[in-house]
Design an enzyme around this catalytic site. Structure first.
Site, PDB file in Angstrom:
ATOM      1  N   HIS A 111      -1.814   7.111   7.523  1.00 35.84           N
ATOM      2  CA  HIS A 111      -0.917   8.031   6.804  1.00 35.84           C
ATOM      3  C   HIS A 111      -1.631   9.325   6.435  1.00 35.84           C
ATOM      4  O   HIS A 111      -1.091  10.419   6.604  1.00 35.84           O
ATOM      5  CB  HIS A 111      -0.413   7.385   5.507  1.00 35.84           C
ATOM      6  CG  HIS A 111       0.840   6.589   5.664  1.00 35.84           C
ATOM      7  ND1 HIS A 111       2.012   7.129   6.149  1.00 35.84           N
ATOM      8  CD2 HIS A 111       1.127   5.302   5.375  1.00 35.84           C
ATOM      9  CE1 HIS A 111       2.957   6.188   6.156  1.00 35.84           C
ATOM     10  NE2 HIS A 111       2.440   5.075   5.701  1.00 35.84           N
ATOM     11  N   GLN A 129       3.217   9.868   0.934  1.00 36.97           N
ATOM     12  CA  GLN A 129       4.467   9.104   0.876  1.00 36.97           C
ATOM     13  C   GLN A 129       5.247   9.394  -0.408  1.00 36.97           C
ATOM     14  O   GLN A 129       6.403   8.982  -0.530  1.00 36.97           O
ATOM     15  CB  GLN A 129       4.194   7.601   0.997  1.00 36.97           C
ATOM     16  CG  GLN A 129       3.696   7.215   2.385  1.00 36.97           C
ATOM     17  CD  GLN A 129       3.619   5.716   2.523  1.00 36.97           C
ATOM     18  OE1 GLN A 129       2.627   5.115   2.134  1.00 36.97           O
ATOM     19  NE2 GLN A 129       4.675   5.102   3.033  1.00 36.97           N
ATOM     20  N   HIS A 182      -3.481   1.067   7.960  1.00 35.80           N
ATOM     21  CA  HIS A 182      -2.154   1.683   7.915  1.00 35.80           C
ATOM     22  C   HIS A 182      -2.160   2.892   6.968  1.00 35.80           C
ATOM     23  O   HIS A 182      -1.647   3.965   7.307  1.00 35.80           O
ATOM     24  CB  HIS A 182      -1.150   0.615   7.457  1.00 35.80           C
ATOM     25  CG  HIS A 182       0.264   1.078   7.313  1.00 35.80           C
ATOM     26  ND1 HIS A 182       1.268   0.655   8.155  1.00 35.80           N
ATOM     27  CD2 HIS A 182       0.857   1.907   6.416  1.00 35.80           C
ATOM     28  CE1 HIS A 182       2.408   1.221   7.790  1.00 35.80           C
ATOM     29  NE2 HIS A 182       2.197   1.984   6.728  1.00 35.80           N
ATOM     30  N   GLU A 183      -2.776   2.712   5.779  1.00 33.69           N
ATOM     31  CA  GLU A 183      -2.792   3.805   4.798  1.00 33.69           C
ATOM     32  C   GLU A 183      -3.712   4.938   5.256  1.00 33.69           C
ATOM     33  O   GLU A 183      -3.406   6.110   5.049  1.00 33.69           O
ATOM     34  CB  GLU A 183      -3.206   3.286   3.412  1.00 33.69           C
ATOM     35  CG  GLU A 183      -2.352   2.147   2.848  1.00 33.69           C
ATOM     36  CD  GLU A 183      -0.850   2.376   2.939  1.00 33.69           C
ATOM     37  OE1 GLU A 183      -0.405   3.550   2.859  1.00 33.69           O
ATOM     38  OE2 GLU A 183      -0.111   1.387   3.106  1.00 33.69           O
ATOM     39  N   CYS A 241       6.749  -0.131   7.083  1.00 36.50           N
ATOM     40  CA  CYS A 241       6.280   1.034   6.330  1.00 36.50           C
ATOM     41  C   CYS A 241       7.363   1.473   5.358  1.00 36.50           C
ATOM     42  O   CYS A 241       8.534   1.530   5.732  1.00 36.50           O
ATOM     43  CB  CYS A 241       5.953   2.173   7.302  1.00 36.50           C
ATOM     44  SG  CYS A 241       5.423   3.685   6.477  1.00 36.50           S
ATOM     45  N   LEU A 242       6.960   1.779   4.113  1.00 37.22           N
ATOM     46  CA  LEU A 242       7.935   2.209   3.109  1.00 37.22           C
ATOM     47  C   LEU A 242       8.605   3.521   3.523  1.00 37.22           C
ATOM     48  O   LEU A 242       9.698   3.820   3.065  1.00 37.22           O
ATOM     49  CB  LEU A 242       7.252   2.378   1.748  1.00 37.22           C
ATOM     50  CG  LEU A 242       6.533   1.143   1.191  1.00 37.22           C
ATOM     51  CD1 LEU A 242       5.978   1.427  -0.184  1.00 37.22           C
ATOM     52  CD2 LEU A 242       7.439  -0.075   1.179  1.00 37.22           C
ATOM     53  N   GLY A 262       0.844  -1.192   0.000  1.00 32.42           N
ATOM     54  CA  GLY A 262       0.000   0.000   0.000  1.00 32.42           C
ATOM     55  C   GLY A 262       0.875   1.236   0.000  1.00 32.42           C
ATOM     56  O   GLY A 262       2.044   1.174   0.407  1.00 32.42           O
TER      57      GLY A 262
HETATM   58 ZN    ZN Z   1       3.379   3.283   5.600  1.00 34.73          ZN
END
Ligand code: ZN
Length: 220
Positions: A176, A84, A172-173, A130-131, A79
């Protein structure tokens, strides 16, 4: 959020069952790979702005979704939220397997996560990463089901339901887009450990993303 396990099975695009979808989504092939913001970048720490009514159906929005898919593929993400890639907009994308092997793909704009009544919530603990916190994973308890309401690129109403790892991804998204990160949900000690591991591992993660950026270019 990074990917979980990958097995062949059912595919759901925008919440609807489809017969299949390419391993490298066409959106990713069209999109431009963008820099992924990291913890410390201010854009990750505020609520993103809503997509305005006049923006639905515009090519800029479709390009943003393509860029998010390309960037997510390169980073092996399950995701990715717009902030991000440094874009202040209520939008996220996913390419995520759930615990039953169903592959979910899609995008949603102006998403709102349903609040589940306390009695209906079953918390499950699983590893999460997380990226934008490249490298570490940490065990985190979250509800094992999630429902998100929003709109698609053309402004059509959309409801996406997830269970297991996909439910985790949706939550999670959504975090963000509210300016949150999963590490905020860890105890102070776990948060410090995650940030320390990030410093140790991020160079390796960035090198892998660079290699996959080159790989994506060869697929076009
Ligand atoms: Zn993340």
């Amino acid at each position: 959020m990074p990917v979980g396990g990958r097995v062949r099975g059912q595919v759901r695009l925008q919440g609807e069952v489809v017969s299949g979808y390419p391993e490298v989504p066409p959106e990713a092939l069209r999109g431009e790979v963008r820099r992924i913001t990291v913890v410390g970048d201010e854009v990750l720490r505020r609520r993103c702005r809503d997509v305005a009514e006049h923006e639905f159906g515009r090519p800029e929005l479709a390009r943003l979704i393509d860029d998010m898919f390309a960037t997510m593929w390169v980073a092996e993400g399950a995701g990715l939220a717009a902030n991000q890639i440094g874009v202040d907009l209520q939008a996220f994308v996913w390419d995520c397997f759930d615990d039953d092997g169903v592959r979910h793909l899609g995008h949603i704009l102006n998403p709102v996560l349903d609040e589940l009544p306390a009695g209906a919530r079953r918390l499950v603990e699983a590893e999460e990463g997380c990226l934008s916190v490249p490298g570490p994973y940490a065990a985190l308890a979250r509800p094992d089901a999630a429902v998100v309401h929003g709109r698609d690129l053309d402004g059509r109403p959309l409801v996406v339901e997830g269970r297991g790892y996909f439910a985790r991804c949706l939550q999670h998204e959504a975090d963000h887009l509210g300016g949150g990160l999963y590490i905020d949900r860890l105890a102070a000690r776990g948060r410090r450990a995650a940030l320390r591991h990030m410093e140790e591992r991020k160079a390796e993660v960035f090198a892998k993303r660079a290699a996959r950026t080159e790989e994506l270019a060869t697929l076009r």
